[in-house]
Scaffold this motif. Sequence first.
Motif, short mmCIF file in Angstrom:
data_model
loop_
_atom_site.label_atom_id
_atom_site.label_comp_id
_atom_site.label_asym_id
_atom_site.label_seq_id
_atom_site.Cartn_x
_atom_site.Cartn_y
_atom_site.Cartn_z
N TYR A 198 84.28 20.82 59.30
CA TYR A 198 84.78 21.70 57.88
C TYR A 198 83.09 22.07 58.69
CZ TYR A 198 88.66 22.06 54.70
OH TYR A 198 89.78 21.92 54.76
N LEU A 199 82.12 20.46 58.81
CA LEU A 199 81.51 20.91 59.39
C LEU A 199 80.66 21.28 61.14
CD1 LEU A 199 79.88 18.19 56.89
CD2 LEU A 199 79.53 20.58 56.05
N ALA A 200 81.58 20.72 61.33
CA ALA A 200 81.24 20.83 62.43
C ALA A 200 81.84 22.07 63.86
CB ALA A 200 82.45 19.89 63.28
N ASP A 201 82.76 22.95 62.64
CA ASP A 201 83.21 24.38 63.48
C ASP A 201 82.55 25.28 63.10
OD1 ASP A 201 85.53 22.20 64.41
OD2 ASP A 201 86.93 23.46 62.48
N VAL A 202 81.87 25.21 62.34
CA VAL A 202 80.98 25.99 62.32
C VAL A 202 79.05 26.11 62.59
CG1 VAL A 202 82.07 26.70 59.55
CG2 VAL A 202 79.58 25.29 59.89
N ALA A 203 79.38 24.94 64.02
CA ALA A 203 77.61 24.79 63.99
C ALA A 203 78.02 25.72 64.82
CB ALA A 203 78.14 23.06 63.97
N GLY A 204 78.90 26.23 66.12
CA GLY A 204 78.06 27.17 67.35
C GLY A 204 77.80 28.46 66.67
N ALA A 205 78.46 28.76 66.03
CA ALA A 205 78.29 29.89 65.00
C ALA A 205 76.84 30.11 64.21
CB ALA A 205 79.24 30.73 64.68
N LEU A 206 76.49 29.15 63.90
CA LEU A 206 75.09 29.33 63.47
C LEU A 206 74.41 29.00 63.70
CD1 LEU A 206 75.95 27.30 59.57
CD2 LEU A 206 76.15 29.35 60.28
N ALA A 207 74.52 28.46 64.99
CA ALA A 207 73.20 28.13 65.98
C ALA A 207 73.10 29.02 66.80
CB ALA A 207 73.71 26.84 66.69
N LEU A 208 73.90 29.59 67.32
CA LEU A 208 73.95 31.30 68.15
C LEU A 208 73.00 32.21 66.85
CD1 LEU A 208 76.41 31.49 69.56
CD2 LEU A 208 74.67 31.01 70.78
N PHE A 209 73.27 32.40 65.56
CA PHE A 209 72.54 33.25 64.68
C PHE A 209 71.58 32.51 64.15
CE2 PHE A 209 72.09 34.38 60.64
CZ PHE A 209 72.01 36.32 61.26
N ALA A 210 71.36 31.20 64.01
CA ALA A 210 69.62 30.17 63.61
C ALA A 210 68.85 31.05 64.79
CB ALA A 210 69.60 29.32 63.64
N MET A 211 68.90 30.90 66.47
CA MET A 211 68.71 31.37 67.42
C MET A 211 67.60 32.52 67.72
SD MET A 211 67.22 29.85 70.41
CE MET A 211 66.25 30.70 71.73
N GLY A 212 68.87 33.56 67.26
CA GLY A 212 68.34 34.94 67.28
C GLY A 212 67.21 35.19 65.66
N MET A 213 67.42 34.46 65.15
CA MET A 213 66.27 34.56 63.79
C MET A 213 65.33 33.69 64.11
SD MET A 213 68.84 33.92 59.91
CE MET A 213 66.73 34.56 59.41
N GLN A 214 65.30 32.65 65.46
CA GLN A 214 64.12 32.18 65.55
C GLN A 214 63.13 32.59 66.64
OE1 GLN A 214 62.02 28.95 64.50
NE2 GLN A 214 63.65 29.91 62.88
N LEU A 215 63.96 33.94 67.23
CA LEU A 215 62.94 35.00 68.10
C LEU A 215 62.46 35.51 67.98
CD1 LEU A 215 66.30 35.29 70.85
CD2 LEU A 215 64.57 34.30 71.30
N ARG A 216 62.40 36.31 66.38
CA ARG A 216 61.96 36.83 65.96
C ARG A 216 60.14 36.17 65.84
NH1 ARG A 216 58.86 39.66 64.33
NH2 ARG A 216 58.61 41.63 62.91
N ARG A 217 60.51 35.37 65.87
CA ARG A 217 58.92 34.33 65.56
C ARG A 217 58.46 34.51 66.58
NH1 ARG A 217 60.03 29.42 61.50
NH2 ARG A 217 59.78 30.94 60.58
N TYR A 218 59.00 34.53 67.64
CA TYR A 218 57.98 34.45 69.01
C TYR A 218 57.76 35.71 69.73
CZ TYR A 218 60.46 29.72 68.87
OH TYR A 218 61.34 28.71 67.98
N GLU A 219 56.69 35.83 69.34
CA GLU A 219 56.21 37.24 69.86
C GLU A 219 55.54 37.13 71.10
OE1 GLU A 219 56.17 40.03 67.90
OE2 GLU A 219 56.65 39.02 66.38
N VAL A 220 56.14 38.68 72.08
CA VAL A 220 54.82 38.59 73.52
C VAL A 220 53.96 39.07 73.99
CG1 VAL A 220 55.87 39.11 75.79
CG2 VAL A 220 57.50 38.45 74.33
#
Length: 319
Positions: free
Chosen positions: A205-227
Amino acid sequence: MELVISIVLPVFGLIGLGWLSAHSGYLKMTTGDGLIDFVFRIGIPLLIFRTIASADFTGVQPWSLWASYFSGVVIAWVLGTLVIRRVFQRDARAGVVGGVSSAFSNTVLIGIPLILRAYDDEGAAAIFLLISIHLPLMMLTCTLLQQRAMRLDGLLDRETGIIETLKVVVLGLVKNPIIVGIVGGGLWYLVGLPLAGLPKTLIGYLADVAGALALFAMGMQLRRYEVSGNILPAIYLSIIKLSVMPAIVLVAALYIFPLPPLWVKAMVVTAACPVGVNTLLIADYFKTGQALASNTITISTGLSVGTMALWLYIAELVV
């Protein structure tokens, strides 16, 4: 090409949705921090544990896999260092940040979900073998090189800092949930216990959602890295990371340290991943090159939408 589209679009689509949700204010940045915390502390470690514990490593020799991948790492690191030191005339500490920024793949947040989608558990076993030494080796190497750079820049005496810094790094690695997941899965595999029943269900249950949440969270973190600032050096480093490094790994995995075809593909795709967020953590820790690392993360992630599709296609064509 259909395979490339079916893999790349969903992966970067999730990253884009994460970025959009943070950029628009629909979700607070603290939500992204919580997702990252879950992914790193629970989701991905359990995913790694499950895959290693139930994998078939009969006859596997990881040395060829490590040698082929780190051939690309070494060459990309040297090129990144030379670009920052010689072309842009930066100091030795910035050179280390440039080196690691051109060679440190985002294996956890992007590599694992991408490999799982493209090559299932067999491909995932390859990337988990890589991760077992990737983070420790990269962090220790970066620490040693940064200590040397600080001495070259006149910021440390010869006797100062290295033992204390290594202790901090090693302690951090021992406590790292990713490392715990690798060691736990390896021990379970060696003991030979079946992963079944309620533990298998709960972990699933926990491992199966890890991949999708990792990608979504990565997108949110990109908002923090201004160029801002250091854009041209970051573009150079991104080109090295996204083109030179996977090319070297492909040649090494095919001809120098021959790997099974699926493992060749997995290593090339991993090498083609954009720069990992650990580069910014390293820059923050040593208080140098933060803008360079941040820009390289953002630019390489944006460019990798196209380059990742290209390397997936090349891997299918050549291997």
